[in-house]
Motif scaffolding. Structure first.
Motif, short mmCIF file in Angstrom:
data_model
loop_
_atom_site.label_atom_id
_atom_site.label_comp_id
_atom_site.label_asym_id
_atom_site.label_seq_id
_atom_site.Cartn_x
_atom_site.Cartn_y
_atom_site.Cartn_z
N ARG A 62 0.82 -1.23 0.00
CA ARG A 62 0.00 0.00 0.00
C ARG A 62 0.84 1.26 0.00
NH1 ARG A 62 -1.86 -1.74 5.17
NH2 ARG A 62 -3.93 -1.94 4.23
N SER A 63 2.08 1.19 0.47
CA SER A 63 2.96 2.36 0.43
C SER A 63 4.26 1.99 -0.24
CB SER A 63 3.23 2.88 1.84
OG SER A 63 3.91 1.91 2.61
N ASN A 64 4.81 2.94 -0.99
CA ASN A 64 6.09 2.74 -1.64
C ASN A 64 7.14 3.49 -0.84
OD1 ASN A 64 8.07 2.05 -3.38
ND2 ASN A 64 7.29 3.17 -5.14
N ILE A 65 7.71 2.79 0.15
CA ILE A 65 8.55 3.42 1.16
C ILE A 65 9.69 4.23 0.57
CG2 ILE A 65 10.08 2.91 3.12
CD1 ILE A 65 8.31 0.43 3.60
N ILE A 66 10.33 3.66 -0.47
CA ILE A 66 11.53 4.30 -0.98
C ILE A 66 11.25 5.63 -1.66
CG2 ILE A 66 11.67 3.36 -3.32
CD1 ILE A 66 14.56 2.52 -2.60
N GLU A 67 10.01 5.84 -2.13
CA GLU A 67 9.70 7.08 -2.83
C GLU A 67 9.19 8.17 -1.88
OE1 GLU A 67 6.99 6.05 -5.89
OE2 GLU A 67 8.50 5.01 -7.10
N GLN A 68 9.04 7.85 -0.61
CA GLN A 68 8.52 8.82 0.33
C GLN A 68 9.65 9.63 0.94
OE1 GLN A 68 6.38 6.42 3.10
NE2 GLN A 68 4.69 6.01 1.72
N GLY A 69 9.30 10.79 1.51
CA GLY A 69 10.25 11.52 2.32
C GLY A 69 10.99 12.64 1.60
N ILE A 70 11.85 13.29 2.37
CA ILE A 70 12.63 14.45 1.91
C ILE A 70 13.82 13.96 1.10
CG2 ILE A 70 13.97 16.45 2.67
CD1 ILE A 70 12.26 16.32 5.29
N ILE A 71 14.07 14.60 -0.03
CA ILE A 71 15.21 14.24 -0.87
C ILE A 71 16.45 14.99 -0.38
CG2 ILE A 71 16.18 14.38 -3.20
CD1 ILE A 71 13.34 14.01 -4.27
N SER B 66 15.98 13.46 10.33
CA SER B 66 15.82 12.05 10.70
C SER B 66 15.69 11.18 9.46
CB SER B 66 14.58 11.87 11.59
OG SER B 66 14.31 10.50 11.79
N ILE B 67 16.37 10.02 9.46
CA ILE B 67 16.28 9.14 8.27
C ILE B 67 14.87 8.61 8.07
CG2 ILE B 67 18.70 8.46 8.37
CD1 ILE B 67 17.72 5.74 9.48
N ARG B 68 14.06 8.64 9.12
CA ARG B 68 12.66 8.22 8.95
C ARG B 68 11.91 9.16 8.02
NH1 ARG B 68 11.58 4.37 12.97
NH2 ARG B 68 12.85 4.51 14.87
N ASP B 69 12.40 10.41 7.90
CA ASP B 69 11.73 11.42 7.08
C ASP B 69 12.40 11.63 5.73
OD1 ASP B 69 9.99 11.91 9.24
OD2 ASP B 69 11.41 13.32 10.12
N ILE B 70 13.46 10.86 5.46
CA ILE B 70 14.25 11.08 4.24
C ILE B 70 13.87 10.07 3.18
CG2 ILE B 70 16.60 10.98 3.27
CD1 ILE B 70 17.65 12.14 5.84
N ASN B 71 13.86 10.51 1.92
CA ASN B 71 13.65 9.63 0.79
C ASN B 71 14.83 8.66 0.69
OD1 ASN B 71 14.28 8.93 -2.13
ND2 ASN B 71 12.20 9.71 -2.34
N VAL C 148 19.33 8.57 -0.55
CA VAL C 148 20.47 8.12 0.26
C VAL C 148 21.24 7.05 -0.50
CG1 VAL C 148 21.17 7.00 2.41
CG2 VAL C 148 19.34 8.71 2.43
N TYR C 149 20.51 6.06 -1.06
CA TYR C 149 21.17 4.98 -1.79
C TYR C 149 21.98 5.51 -2.97
CZ TYR C 149 17.80 2.06 0.73
OH TYR C 149 17.03 1.45 1.69
N ALA C 150 21.49 6.58 -3.59
CA ALA C 150 22.17 7.13 -4.76
C ALA C 150 23.56 7.66 -4.43
CB ALA C 150 21.31 8.25 -5.37
#
Length: 528
Positions: free
Chosen positions: A313-322, A391-396, A400-402
């Motif tokens: 239901r959620s696409n975790i990796i696309e959420q959050g601040i870039i 916080s990494i909980r709020d980051i896309n 980070v992986y990039a």
């Protein structure tokens, strides 16, 4: 509504619209059959009047041809569109599986997600499959034919209504049980497949430790309750629908035949109308009997959609601040507990861009878990992990992986060539791959990098290929967890020399027990 939106997005809206159009056209062509018995009745009347019904026969043949031709064409088009939609859905789900939290993914097993992506998605698409939707079209046929029978004769109409109500009552008490347990049963099957796949991958280890009987007992325990539930579901369905309904169906057909013959003998019905009535009653029995099949099919497909929507239901990796440029990484009083065991306890440190850091400590103190925390593998931790003060909980996560090339102890080589394992993309030149393989003493295989498969490499060679992968993908942060494990001393020297130059413009986070490799770092973070 969320579930419908989810499956349409997975199929792509364009294909969903085309599939819906094919279904509507198919239904329009199928509806022609509703009126064929009436036309046939008129043909009989004309013949009984000793006239040849040439126009009616032509009209009957043309409508039959149109119905068969259009439904066949729409079935073909629908099947092609479903193949495309299944491909799109597989890609959609695969991308989201890659983006799932690794901890949650690992708990359910690889085969759980393999079956979810390939098999459950196919069940979900049955909602749009013309062959599978035949049962629903027959429910529409049931409604139309019931009205026609009422118009022909009220008593036959009442008998038809009575049979329909009997069928609905039978299915009313059977279907909720099926719907309630269908989704649960699907989830249990997928988890069993996941466990079985993991067990088969570890079959060599199981044999080494003489644990075959133990694993077989576990499989028996897992399958016993599953098969019992499935058997009970099938028994209830069979007794209620096939045995219970058949009695009423045969009584209904017998009533229609006897009633029609009485009407013909008394002159109340012409023979043609009696034949039409019998034809309609036979056409009616199939859709009434398949009420349960239609509801079961819908329940199964809807359960599959629910399972997919709940999982993705959620696409975790696309959420959050870039975050485009990582400057600082900070752990603030971070603690992690797994299976009631404290792995990390109140850990705090700060990493700045351009620094070279070694994470040191005894085996089992949680050094690798710290890297997994940074990469979002675990979510149930206390304290705070921040990147650039966020916080990494709020980051896309993708941003980070990039910026990080990572080599973990559990990094995976895929069943493909060395070149494919290293590249992952066309963005990197093959010559660069060959050059780095030469430096890492993979020269014997570098000549045929596109044909030598990773499975044919030794343990040390596999580790070097994994390191080559991390280094070929130029990123500002390099994270290495025991990168030289299993590598011979001569090759270690070559790799050390290469890394000394490579990390000049990189931020290095290194976990190692190799003191010579530790000389690459300028600061040590001790974990106790």
């Amino acid at each position: 509504m969320k579930k419908i939106k989810f499956i349409i997005n997975a199929m792509t809206p364009k294909i969903a619209i085309l599939i819906l159009a094919s279904i509507l056209i198919f239904l329009a062509a199928e509806s022609i059959s509703w009126f064929l018995p009436l036309i046939f009745s008129r043909i009989l009347d004309t013949i009984l009047d000793k006239e040849f019904p040439s126009l009616l026969l032509f009209f009957f043949a043309m409508l039959t041809a149109i119905s068969i031709g259009v439904t066949s064409a729409m079935s073909y088009i629908n099947s092609k569109l479903l193949l495309k939609s299944h491909k799109n859905m597989v890609n959609f789900l695969l991308e989201r599986t890659f983006n799932q939290l690794s901890e949650a993914r690992d708990k359910k097993g690889v085969n759980y997600y393999s079956n979810l992506i390939l098999k459950t998605s196919n069940k979900a698409l049955n909602l749009f499959d013309l062959n599978a939707l035949t049962h629903f079209f027959r429910l529409i046929t049931l409604t139309v034919i019931s009205i026609i029978i009422f118009c022909i004769d009220m008593h036959c109409g009442i008998a038809t209504l009575f049979l329909t109500l009997i069928a609905i009552i039978i299915h009313r008490y059977n279907t909720p049980y099926y719907i309630k347990n269908s989704e649960k049963l699907s989830g249990q099957k997928l988890e069993l497949f996941g466990w079985l796949g993991d067990a088969l991958r570890g079959s060599w280890t199981i044999r080494q430790f003489n644990a075959v009987e133990h694993e077989t007992a576990l499989l028996d325990k897992r399958t016993r309750s599953l098969f019992k539930s499935e058997g009970r579901l099938n028994v209830v369905d069979t007794v209620a629908v096939w045995i219970g309904f058949d009695f009423f169906k045969n009584a209904y057909l017998l009533f229609i035949i006897v009633y029609s013959l009485i009407k013909v003998t008394t002159g109340a019905f012409p023979i043609s109308l009696a034949v039409a009535l019998m034809m309609y009653s036979n056409m009616l029995v199939v859709p009434i009997r398949q009420i349960n099949a239609a509801l079961e099919q819908f329940a199964t497909s809807w359960a599959a959609v629910s399972l997919l929507e709940n999982e993705y239901r959620s696409n975790i990796i696309e959420q959050g601040i870039i975050v485009n440029d990582i400057q600082t990484i900070e752990f603030k009083h971070v603690s992690l507990t797994l299976d009631n065991k404290t792995i990390l306890d109140n850990i705090s440190f700060k990493i700045e861009k351009g620094g070279h850091y070694r994470i040191a400590g005894k085996s089992g103190v949680g050094k690798s878990c710290m890297i997994k925390l940074l990469l979002g593998y675990f979510q149930d931790y206390t304290g705070e992990i921040v990147i650039n003060g966020i916080s990494i909980r709020d980051i896309n996560a993708q941003s980070v992986y990039a910026q990080m090339s990572v080599l973990m102890q559990n990094s995976v080589l895929f069943n493909c060539s060395i070149e494919e394992n290293i590249l992952f993309s066309d963005a990197y030149k093959k010559n660069d791959v060959k050059s780095i393989c030469e430096k890492f003493n993979l020269i014997d295989t570098s000549i045929h990098l596109d044909s030598v498969y990773a499975d044919n490499l030794s343990g040390g060679e596999k580790n070097r290929v994994l390191l080559a992968r991390a280094l070929c993908h130029e990123k500002p942060f390099l994270i290495l967890d025991e990168p030289l494990e299993g590598v011979d001393e001569k090759t270690k020297g070559n790799i050390y020399a290469y890394l000394s130059d490579y990390i000049n413009t990189k931020t290095l986070i290194l976990i190692t027990h190799d003191e010579s490799l530790a000389n690459l770092t300028s600061e040590t973070l001790f974990i106790s």
